[in-house]
Structure formats: structure tokens, C-alpha cells
Design a protein around this motif. Structure first.
Motif, short mmCIF file in Angstrom:
data_model
loop_
_atom_site.label_atom_id
_atom_site.label_comp_id
_atom_site.label_asym_id
_atom_site.label_seq_id
_atom_site.Cartn_x
_atom_site.Cartn_y
_atom_site.Cartn_z
N LEU A 1 0.83 -1.21 0.00
CA LEU A 1 0.00 0.00 0.00
C LEU A 1 0.86 1.25 0.00
N SER A 2 2.00 1.20 0.69
CA SER A 2 2.93 2.32 0.64
C SER A 2 3.48 2.49 -0.77
N TYR A 3 3.78 1.39 -1.43
CA TYR A 3 4.24 1.43 -2.83
C TYR A 3 3.18 2.08 -3.73
N LEU A 4 1.94 1.72 -3.52
CA LEU A 4 0.85 2.30 -4.31
C LEU A 4 0.75 3.81 -4.06
N GLY A 5 0.99 4.24 -2.84
CA GLY A 5 0.97 5.66 -2.54
C GLY A 5 -0.20 6.13 -1.71
N VAL A 6 -1.10 5.21 -1.35
CA VAL A 6 -2.25 5.62 -0.53
C VAL A 6 -1.79 5.94 0.88
N ASP A 7 -2.57 6.76 1.58
CA ASP A 7 -2.14 7.15 2.92
C ASP A 7 -3.20 6.90 3.99
N THR A 8 -4.37 6.42 3.59
CA THR A 8 -5.44 6.16 4.56
C THR A 8 -6.11 4.84 4.20
N ILE A 9 -6.33 4.01 5.21
CA ILE A 9 -6.99 2.73 5.02
C ILE A 9 -8.37 2.78 5.66
N TRP A 10 -9.38 2.37 4.90
CA TRP A 10 -10.71 2.15 5.46
C TRP A 10 -10.87 0.64 5.63
N LEU A 11 -11.07 0.23 6.86
CA LEU A 11 -11.19 -1.17 7.20
C LEU A 11 -12.66 -1.54 7.35
N ASN A 12 -13.15 -2.42 6.50
CA ASN A 12 -14.51 -2.92 6.70
C ASN A 12 -14.57 -3.66 8.03
N PRO A 13 -15.79 -3.91 8.57
CA PRO A 13 -15.90 -4.37 9.96
C PRO A 13 -15.04 -5.58 10.30
N VAL A 14 -14.34 -5.48 11.42
CA VAL A 14 -13.53 -6.58 11.93
C VAL A 14 -14.00 -7.00 13.33
N TYR A 15 -15.12 -6.44 13.77
CA TYR A 15 -15.65 -6.74 15.10
C TYR A 15 -16.21 -8.17 15.15
N ARG A 16 -16.41 -8.66 16.36
CA ARG A 16 -16.99 -9.99 16.52
C ARG A 16 -18.39 -10.03 15.90
N SER A 17 -18.66 -11.08 15.13
CA SER A 17 -19.90 -11.15 14.37
C SER A 17 -20.19 -12.59 13.96
N PRO A 18 -21.48 -12.96 13.93
CA PRO A 18 -21.84 -14.28 13.39
C PRO A 18 -21.82 -14.33 11.87
N ASN A 19 -21.59 -13.19 11.23
CA ASN A 19 -21.38 -13.13 9.77
C ASN A 19 -22.61 -13.46 8.94
N ASP A 20 -23.76 -13.05 9.39
CA ASP A 20 -24.93 -13.17 8.53
C ASP A 20 -24.81 -12.22 7.34
N ASP A 21 -24.23 -11.05 7.59
CA ASP A 21 -23.98 -10.07 6.53
C ASP A 21 -22.50 -9.68 6.52
N ASN A 22 -21.65 -10.69 6.59
CA ASN A 22 -20.19 -10.50 6.50
C ASN A 22 -19.67 -9.37 7.37
N GLY A 23 -20.02 -9.41 8.64
CA GLY A 23 -19.45 -8.49 9.60
C GLY A 23 -20.26 -7.26 9.88
N TYR A 24 -21.28 -6.99 9.07
CA TYR A 24 -22.15 -5.84 9.33
C TYR A 24 -23.27 -6.18 10.30
N ASP A 25 -23.19 -7.36 10.89
CA ASP A 25 -24.08 -7.76 11.98
C ASP A 25 -23.18 -8.02 13.18
#
Length: 550
Positions: free
Chosen positions: A40-64
Motif C-alpha cells: 500500500l505504501s508502494y501504491l501511494g495511498v495514505d489512509t486505510i478504510w477497514l470494513n468491519p472486523v468486530y466480533r460477528s456471526p457473519n450473517d452479513d459478513n461483519g455488518y451484523d
């Protein structure tokens, strides 16, 4: 114009499940992200948006979410997260989290207690309403097909869920809920995160009457559950919860027109730094997100121009054409067969030369495409599977349903990142949770790093130019020849610098007359051999060029 770091940022969206697996279970993890930070440093981006990584049963891939203060076991541990955040900051980058507080999982402790009895203290954390088992309280429809209400046998009442039945909506009218949200926000800020992307944040205020929708469309009731009467009060509450920290706030605003979004991001009275709007990604859709229509290029130009002009000096644009909820942009707005590189780089030029903050969906920078899965069994997205079942029950032909799904499914953006042409595209040593796009042999990071003319290296040059020339970020916007059916051209001006951007949005050759003040040098273009910039340009399919005069 006020200068802020998040205006100058280039945001890279990581869908952790599909980014990089390091423990061999076929699912991406936090250590995989750490492993690829140098890329990512090679690409040149400077901010990462991380989709949900919280504990979840994954009915909607982490948005639950079942626990906002813990990490999903599949992704790692809180120690892994702390290591990731430290590694991001060591590289001079920032990380923003996905804040999902319109709803929780039905496996969250609040909801488990809420459904225990009618008088449980947590009952009012959610929307519960009486009614017969066969008659929901109103005619609201879920975003993911079917009624927005689920009947609970234990207490003989219904609860509201605007998404899946396992994602009950939180009742923000309850001050205890707002206090809980403040605690979540401060927990992550104290860890050192640099902001939040706020999921469907304009749905947190519902009309108190929960009235029937005025029509029976696929989103019946939206006038009562979107942009509600207390939305600005609740967004100010979120803003105040941030304290005096210099962080980024990006709100996902569904069912919100330009005027409404302008109020959310107004630099004097609004409570969001920017908003993810949906107008441009609905132009090629009919009654729902699985109803593809031909794209009207003139309508697309007009849409971008209106947003640029409306927010100039008032708010800030979020620039994107693909993310985890949208199909791959080169397959949707370009041509991933005959003009793969040309259309991918043209779209990149578009997004990185308008006023606003560009968002790159992982894989976009190498031109990853939609996937042509042969069977419904290959899909994992809950919205896709619900749509298939509903249309099948309505009598649609299975293959006609699949044809729409192949073009429109959210899983198009969720196939694993294509790192190389080895087994499983270098994503995992095991079979991945969702199949790899078979074109990984020709579209992958390793190949594109080695090719100086690749899509990836074009992105690198664009990002570098945006860093070098403030006019890319802060310049005013004015469209040139808005009546042209195929070419989107515009000027950007800032502190004596002027950009001229010319984009052929189509796969056809066409001509374009440059304005009289056409002097300038070519900063970047996606075709070779453009030696002289003359009054009338013969543009090649999906050609893009950026000229500068200072």
C-alpha cells in the motif's frame, strides 16, 4: 479553502475477508493486512478504510455485530489489531474503522436481553411492536428483500430490521442507546484510530409513528426511516462524541438526494466531513439493485457536475465508483474485455481529478473485474441469495435471475485479492471462502508491478500527481462542453494553476474541440503517442488526458 488532511488523503478500502490470508483457513485476516502494508505504501495511498472486523456471526459478513469491543476470531485478536494500527502509523498512514450503529446482530447481548420479556430494561434498545403473527406492524420493506419486520414467538411481538432478520435496528430515540454508541466511539478513538466510515448513518432517526409507506415499492417506507426528524441532532451527538480529535468522518447516506447530503456535509452547519452518495451508482439500475439498465453517459456527466458544483466551497465530495456493495467499476462503467486497461485508467483519472477524496476499492488499482460464477451455489452474499430465492418463488427463470446476479451482485467486489498467478492467486494456501476470479493468471499485482504501463502503475502516477499539485485537491470545477454526448471535460483552478481534464467515457472514437485557452503540458494520459495537443482532438476509446498550465 480550508486545508485538511482528509481532503488530501487517498483512501484504500480493505475488505479483510478477501484481502490476504496468513493462517491457511481460506479467510483473510489482520496479519495479512500487516503483511501487505508495504504494498500500500508502494501504491501511494495514505489512509486505510477497514470494513468491519468486530466480533460477528457473519450473517452479513461483519455488518451484523455481536461485540463492538472485540475482534472477529477469523480475523485474529485485539493484539493483532493493535499491531496493525501501530504498523499503519509507523508508515505515516492512517486507519479509519467502519462504525455500524444503525443495527446490531441479533446475537448481541443487548438484543438477547431485549427479547427476553416485554419489560426487560433492554427492550427499548430496539423497535418492538405488537401485532398478529401474520400481520407486520407496517408495510416497510427490507433492503435485502421481504418485510422489514420479524415476528418473535417468545414475546408475541415484531422487531424492526431494515436489513437481514439477524440485524435488528437500534432505537436511537432511547438516550441509553446513544450513550452506548458514544462509548463505542471513544473506545476506538482511545486506541488511536483516525476516523470512522459510518454505515447507513442517515437511517438512525425513524419517524416516531412508524407509518405505512406511501407505496408498495421495494423500499416501501423509506420516507419514514431515512433522513428522519432527529437525524441532525443525532449526527451532532456523534460529532460531539469525537471530542477535539482531528479525525475523518464519512457517512454512508442511502436514499439521500444532493440537497439532503449537502446539509450533512455543510462545513458550517453539517456534522460529517463527507458522505458516500448513491446517485451515480443508481443511474444504470431500474426498480432495484438487481435490475441493470443501459448507462446514459450524459446523465453520468450531469450527475458528477451537479455534485461538484453544489459542494464546492460548502462541503466535500467522496469520490468512488466501486466498493464492497457495488460491482467492479471497470466491468460496470468501462469495458473489461476489449479495452480493459484503457477504460480502467480512464475511470481512475476521473476519480482522481475531481474535487473530493478518492476511495480505491481493493483490487480496483489492478483492474479486477466482475466474476462470472456458473451457479447460485458459488455466491455468498446474503442480499444476492435472498434475491434469488424471492425471484425464484415469483416464477422467474433461474438462468435469467443468474444473469442479473452476475452483473449486479455485491460478491463481484468480494472475490479474493489477486496477488500473483500461483495457487489461489497468492491469497491463501487453502481453498478460499469464496472462489477466486479465474482471470487472476493475467490480472494480478505481481504482473502489474513488473509492467511500467500497467493499470497499477498508472494509479501510482495519479496518486503522486495529486500529492505534487494542490490543484488536484483544492481546485474549483467547471465543465467544458456539457452537451457533448461522450466526452467529460472540465477545468480545475487553484492559486494560479489550471488543470484541463479530457475523458472519453465511451468505447468509440470521437472528436473534441479544446477551449481557446488550451496551452499547457500533458501531465498524464493513458495512451502513448500524444505528442501535440491541437485545437481539435481525435480521442481514442476511453482516452484520458490531463493538461496543466501554471
Amino acid at each position: 479553502m480550508e486545508r485538511r488532511w482528509w481532503k488530501e488523503a487517498v483512501v484504500y478500502q480493505i475488505y479483510p475477508r478477501s484481502f490476504k490470508d496468513t493462517n491457511g483457513d481460506g479467510i483473510g485476516d489482520l496479519q495479512g493486512i500487516i503483511e501487505k502494508l508495504d504494498y500500500l505504501s508502494y501504491l501511494g495511498v495514505d489512509t486505510i478504510w477497514l470494513n468491519p472486523v468486530y466480533r460477528s456471526p457473519n450473517d452479513d459478513n461483519g455488518y451484523d455485530i455481536s461485540d463492538y469491543r472485540n475482534i472477529m476470531d477469523e480475523f485474529g485478536s485485539m493484539e493483532d489489531f493493535d499491531e496493525l494500527l501501530s504498523a499503519v502509523h509507523q508508515r505515516g498512514m492512517r486507519l479509519i474503522m467502519d462504525l455500524v450503529v444503525n443495527h446490531t446482530s441479533d446475537e448481541h447481548s443487548w438484543f438477547i436481553r431485549s427479547r427476553e420479556s416485554l419489560d426487560n430494561p433492554y427492550r427499548d434498545y430496539y423497535f418492538w411492536r405488537p401485532g398478529n403473527a401474520g400481520a407486520p406492524p407496517n408495510n416497510w420493506r427490507s433492503f435485502f428483500e421481504g418485510p422489514a419486520w420479524e415476528y418473535d414467538e417468545k414475546t408475541a411481538q415484531w422487531y424492526l430490521h431494515l436489513f437481514t432478520r439477524k440485524q435488528p435496528d437500534l432505537n436511537w430515540d432511547n438516550p441509553k442507546v446513544r450513550d452506548e454508541v458514544r462509548g463505542i466511539i471513544r473506545f476506538w478513538l482511545e486506541k488511536g484510530v483516525d476516523g470512522f466510515r459510518m454505515d447507513v448513518i442517515n437511517l438512525i432517526s425513524k419517524h416516531p409513528g412508524l407509518l405505512d409507506g406511501k407505496d408498495s415499492s421495494n423500499l416501501s417506507g423509506h420516507e419514514y426511516f431515512a433522513n428522519g426528524p432527529k437525524i441532525h441532532e443525532y449526527l451532532r451527538f456523534v460529532q460531539e462524541s469525537l471530542g477535539d480529535r482531528d479525525v475523518m468522518t464519512v457517512g454512508e447516506t442511502v436514499i439521500a438526494d444532493l440537497d439532503t447530503v449537502a446539509e450533512y456535509v455543510d462545513r458550517e452547519t453539517g456534522s460529517l466531513d463527507m458522505a458516500i452518495n448513491f446517485e451515480h451508482v443508481t443511474l444504470d439500475r431500474g426498480v432495484d439493485s438487481f435490475d441493470p439498465l443501459p448507462l446514459d453517459l450524459k446523465a453520468l456527466k450531469d450527475c458528477f457536475s451537479r455534485w461538484q458544483k453544489k459542494l464546492d466551497g460548502r462541503g466535500w465530495n467522496c469520490l468512488y465508483m466501486s466498493n464492497h456493495d457495488q460491482p467492479r467499476q471497470v466491468s460496470r462503467f468501462g469495458d473489461d474485455r476489449d479495452y480493459h486497461r484503457e477504460s480502467a485508467t480512464m475511470l481512475a483519472t476521473l476519480l482522481h481529478t475531481m474535487q473530493g477524496t478518492p476511495f480505491i476499492m481493493q483490487g480496483e488499482e489492478i483492474g479486477m473485474t466482475n466474476v462470472d460464477f456458473p451457479s447460485i451455489e458459488d455466491y455468498r452474499d446474503v442480499a444476492t441469495l435472498n434475491y434469488y430465492r424471492e425471484r425464484l418463488a415469483a416464477g422467474d427463470n433461474p438462468e435469467s435471475i443468474l444473469k442479473r446476479i452476475r452483473q449486479c451482485s455485491r460478491d463481484n467486489a468480494r472475490t479474493p485479492m489477486q496477488w500473483n498467478n500461483q495457487d489461489n492467486a497468492g491469497f491463501s494456501e487453502a481453498g478460499p471462502w469464496i472462489s477466486i476470479n479465474p482471470n487472476f493468471h493475467s490480472i494480478n499485482v505481481k504482473r502489474e508491478v513488473e509492467d511500467p504501463d500497467s493499470i497499477l502503475n498508472y494509479y501510482r502516477r495519479l496518486i503522486s500527481l495529486r500529492r505534487e499539485y494542490p490543484v488536484f485537491v483544492y481546485g474549483s470545477f467547471s465543465e467544458i462542453q456539457p452537451e457533448h454526448p461522450l466526452v467529460f471535460a472540465y477545468k480545475r483552478e487553484f492559486e494560479g494553476s489550471r488543470l484541463l481534464v479530457v475523458l472519453n467515457l465511451s468505447g468509440k472514437e470521437c472528436s473534441f474541440e479544446l477551449p481557446e485557452e488550451r496551452s499547457g503540458r500533458l501531465l498524464i494520459g493513458n495512451y502513448d503517442g500524444r505528442q501535440h495537443i491541437t485545437g481539435t482532438l481525435a480521442l481514442r476509446p476511453y482516452e484520458a488526458m490531463v493538461l496543466i498550465s501554471e
